[in-house]
Design a protein around this motif. Structure first.
Motif, PDB file in Angstrom:
ATOM      1  N   ILE A  91       0.903  -0.918   0.104  1.00  0.00           N
ATOM      2  CA  ILE A  91      -0.079   0.122   0.087  1.00  0.00           C
ATOM      3  C   ILE A  91       0.962   1.270   0.059  1.00  0.00           C
ATOM      4  N   ALA A  92       2.060   1.241   0.690  1.00  0.00           N
ATOM      5  CA  ALA A  92       3.042   2.362   0.711  1.00  0.00           C
ATOM      6  C   ALA A  92       3.511   2.304  -0.735  1.00  0.00           C
ATOM      7  N   PHE A  93       3.826   1.505  -1.467  1.00  0.00           N
ATOM      8  CA  PHE A  93       4.140   1.536  -2.974  1.00  0.00           C
ATOM      9  C   PHE A  93       3.116   2.469  -3.737  1.00  0.00           C
ATOM     10  N   LEU A  94       2.028   1.831  -3.559  1.00  0.00           N
ATOM     11  CA  LEU A  94       0.893   2.439  -4.420  1.00  0.00           C
ATOM     12  C   LEU A  94       0.705   4.198  -3.752  1.00  0.00           C
ATOM     13  N   GLU A  95       0.984   4.411  -2.760  1.00  0.00           N
ATOM     14  CA  GLU A  95       0.820   5.735  -2.270  1.00  0.00           C
ATOM     15  C   GLU A  95       1.894   6.549  -2.778  1.00  0.00           C
ATOM     16  N   GLU A  96       3.047   6.112  -2.850  1.00  0.00           N
ATOM     17  CA  GLU A  96       4.488   6.632  -3.494  1.00  0.00           C
ATOM     18  C   GLU A  96       4.088   6.939  -5.019  1.00  0.00           C
ATOM     19  N   ALA A  97       3.450   5.819  -5.644  1.00  0.00           N
ATOM     20  CA  ALA A  97       3.145   5.764  -7.162  1.00  0.00           C
ATOM     21  C   ALA A  97       2.100   7.111  -7.552  1.00  0.00           C
ATOM     22  N   LEU A  98       1.333   7.142  -6.379  1.00  0.00           N
ATOM     23  CA  LEU A  98       0.300   8.086  -6.542  1.00  0.00           C
ATOM     24  C   LEU A  98       0.845   9.678  -6.555  1.00  0.00           C
ATOM     25  N   LYS A  99       1.825  10.034  -5.587  1.00  0.00           N
ATOM     26  CA  LYS A  99       2.544  11.147  -5.201  1.00  0.00           C
ATOM     27  C   LYS A  99       3.388  11.519  -6.229  1.00  0.00           C
ATOM     28  N   LYS A 100       3.947  10.373  -6.932  1.00  0.00           N
ATOM     29  CA  LYS A 100       5.181  10.947  -7.754  1.00  0.00           C
ATOM     30  C   LYS A 100       4.573  11.136  -9.301  1.00  0.00           C
ATOM     31  N   GLU A 101       3.634  10.284  -9.543  1.00  0.00           N
ATOM     32  CA  GLU A 101       3.239  10.233 -11.054  1.00  0.00           C
ATOM     33  C   GLU A 101       2.144  11.437 -11.173  1.00  0.00           C
TER      34      GLU A 101
END
Length: 151
Positions: A91-101
């Motif tokens: 879930i942290a991976f998804l959050e990071e992806a949402l913040k970066k992209e």
């Protein structure tokens, strides 16, 4: 009538079980402690079962668990239900992806991204519920102000 089953308690054990009555523990634990104390004070299994509205088999299980495991026998092991298919890191991976992209994702696209990059298969509905429960993604509740009210 079954065979006589009797446990013997030291003063310290009896005091500990008595203190569980007022402790912040689940009611099941309090009931089991009471059953053990009643047996130690000479009550028969059938009389205890009638007193606490249990079957004599359940009372015997509690007493055997006490003899085998002691105080730890009052608590249950973790549940047997389905275990989560995802980890906090996913879930942290998804959050990071949402913040970066810069693009936006819907739950179907996020589930596909999780499956392709992390090999974690979650349905879009389940993923949406997990993310919503965390509360870290999406718009938070906003205060109603004159600027964002619809005329």
């Amino acid at each position: 009538m079954g065979a006589r089953l009797r446990v013997f308690l030291t003063r310290e054990q009896d005091r500990t079980l008595l203190n569980l009555k007022t402790a912040d523990v689940p009611q099941k634990i309090k009931d089991r402690a009471e059953v053990i104390r009643l047996n130690a004070h000479g009550w028969y299994v059938e009389k205890i079962a009638a007193h606490v509205s249990w079957t004599s088999h359940t009372v015997r299980e509690v007493l055997h668990s006490w003899e085998k495991h002691g105080l730890e026998g009052l608590w249950e092991l973790p549940g047997r239900g389905g275990k989560p298919k995802w980890k906090q890191e996913d879930i942290a991976f998804l959050e990071e992806a949402l913040k970066k992209e810069p693009r936006t994702y819907n739950s179907v696209q996020l589930a596909e991204k999780l499956k392709s990059e992390r090999s974690v298969k979650l349905s879009p509905d389940r993923l949406r519920r997990v993310l919503k429960k965390r509360g870290s993604i999406g718009n938070g509740p906003q205060k109603a102000t004159k600027e964002n009210k619809t005329p």
